[in-house]
Motif scaffolding. Structure first.
Motif, mmCIF file in Angstrom:
data_model
loop_
_atom_site.group_PDB
_atom_site.id
_atom_site.type_symbol
_atom_site.label_atom_id
_atom_site.label_comp_id
_atom_site.label_asym_id
_atom_site.label_seq_id
_atom_site.Cartn_x
_atom_site.Cartn_y
_atom_site.Cartn_z
ATOM 1 N N ARG A 104 -15.559 -4.050 51.762
ATOM 2 C CA ARG A 104 -14.536 -3.749 51.746
ATOM 3 C C ARG A 104 -13.974 -3.205 52.912
ATOM 4 N NH1 ARG A 104 -15.083 0.404 46.306
ATOM 5 N NH2 ARG A 104 -14.892 -1.278 44.879
ATOM 6 N N GLY A 105 -14.780 -2.658 53.949
ATOM 7 C CA GLY A 105 -14.316 -2.440 55.245
ATOM 8 C C GLY A 105 -13.647 -3.664 55.932
ATOM 9 N N ARG A 106 -14.581 -4.631 55.917
ATOM 10 C CA ARG A 106 -14.454 -5.864 56.502
ATOM 11 C C ARG A 106 -13.253 -6.564 55.906
ATOM 12 N NH1 ARG A 106 -16.935 -5.666 61.137
ATOM 13 N NH2 ARG A 106 -18.952 -6.055 61.123
ATOM 14 N N LEU A 107 -12.907 -6.578 54.527
ATOM 15 C CA LEU A 107 -11.760 -7.170 54.177
ATOM 16 C C LEU A 107 -10.460 -6.616 54.534
ATOM 17 C CD1 LEU A 107 -13.106 -7.934 50.569
ATOM 18 C CD2 LEU A 107 -12.547 -9.548 52.383
ATOM 19 N N GLN A 108 -10.598 -5.192 54.571
ATOM 20 C CA GLN A 108 -9.336 -4.279 55.038
ATOM 21 C C GLN A 108 -8.827 -5.028 56.327
ATOM 22 O OE1 GLN A 108 -9.900 0.051 54.216
ATOM 23 N NE2 GLN A 108 -7.619 0.270 54.639
ATOM 24 N N ALA A 109 -9.850 -4.888 56.988
ATOM 25 C CA ALA A 109 -9.420 -5.117 58.432
ATOM 26 C C ALA A 109 -9.213 -6.446 58.753
ATOM 27 C CB ALA A 109 -10.910 -4.943 59.428
ATOM 28 N N VAL A 110 -9.334 -7.313 57.955
ATOM 29 C CA VAL A 110 -8.837 -8.679 58.079
ATOM 30 C C VAL A 110 -7.557 -8.794 57.140
ATOM 31 C CG1 VAL A 110 -8.926 -11.122 56.800
ATOM 32 C CG2 VAL A 110 -11.014 -9.933 57.863
ATOM 33 N N GLU A 111 -7.243 -7.909 56.354
ATOM 34 C CA GLU A 111 -5.916 -7.825 55.533
ATOM 35 C C GLU A 111 -4.967 -7.244 56.705
ATOM 36 O OE1 GLU A 111 -4.423 -4.777 52.655
ATOM 37 O OE2 GLU A 111 -5.554 -6.551 51.472
ATOM 38 N N GLU A 112 -5.360 -5.940 57.407
ATOM 39 C CA GLU A 112 -4.517 -5.869 58.454
ATOM 40 C C GLU A 112 -4.097 -6.649 59.481
ATOM 41 O OE1 GLU A 112 -2.938 -2.665 58.326
ATOM 42 O OE2 GLU A 112 -3.994 -2.370 56.544
ATOM 43 N N GLN A 113 -5.021 -7.294 59.844
ATOM 44 C CA GLN A 113 -4.732 -8.726 60.860
ATOM 45 C C GLN A 113 -3.834 -9.529 60.381
ATOM 46 O OE1 GLN A 113 -5.420 -8.628 64.212
ATOM 47 N NE2 GLN A 113 -4.851 -10.797 64.521
ATOM 48 N N VAL A 114 -3.926 -9.970 58.995
ATOM 49 C CA VAL A 114 -3.033 -10.947 58.512
ATOM 50 C C VAL A 114 -1.615 -10.255 58.368
ATOM 51 C CG1 VAL A 114 -2.315 -12.021 56.461
ATOM 52 C CG2 VAL A 114 -4.842 -12.061 56.983
ATOM 53 N N LYS A 115 -1.491 -9.002 58.269
ATOM 54 C CA LYS A 115 -0.042 -8.521 58.127
ATOM 55 C C LYS A 115 0.225 -8.400 59.306
ATOM 56 C CE LYS A 115 -1.128 -5.002 54.606
ATOM 57 N NZ LYS A 115 -1.221 -3.734 54.123
#
Length: 82
Positions: free
Chosen positions: A58-69
């Protein structure tokens, strides 16, 4: 006879190196647990490890989601790995 520190079992699992490795380990745990053949103590240990792996993923996915934003806003900033 006492054990030397080098042979003592480790109680803390190491974090996975990558999201993919964490997901693969989590999949293996789920298959083992669903098999219904694990002793209760191993089942509990598997559950604990699974929650650790899930939090890592979940932490990794959240970090990637922030980068996409950031990328969607038209800005390119370096990604800070979690």
């Amino acid at each position: 006879m006492s054990r030397s520190p080098a042979t003592a079992p480790q109680s803390v699992e190491t974090p996975p190196a990558t999201y993919e490795l964490a997901l693969a380990e989590l999949d293996r745990l789920v298959v083992q647990m669903e098999g219904g053949q694990l002793p209760l103590d191993e089942l509990l240990d598997g559950y604990r490890r699974g929650t650790e792996l899930l939090a890592f993923c979940r932490g990794r996915l959240q970090a990637v989601e922030e980068q996409v934003k950031v990328l969607e806003d038209g800005q390119l900033k370096p990604w800070a790995a979690a």
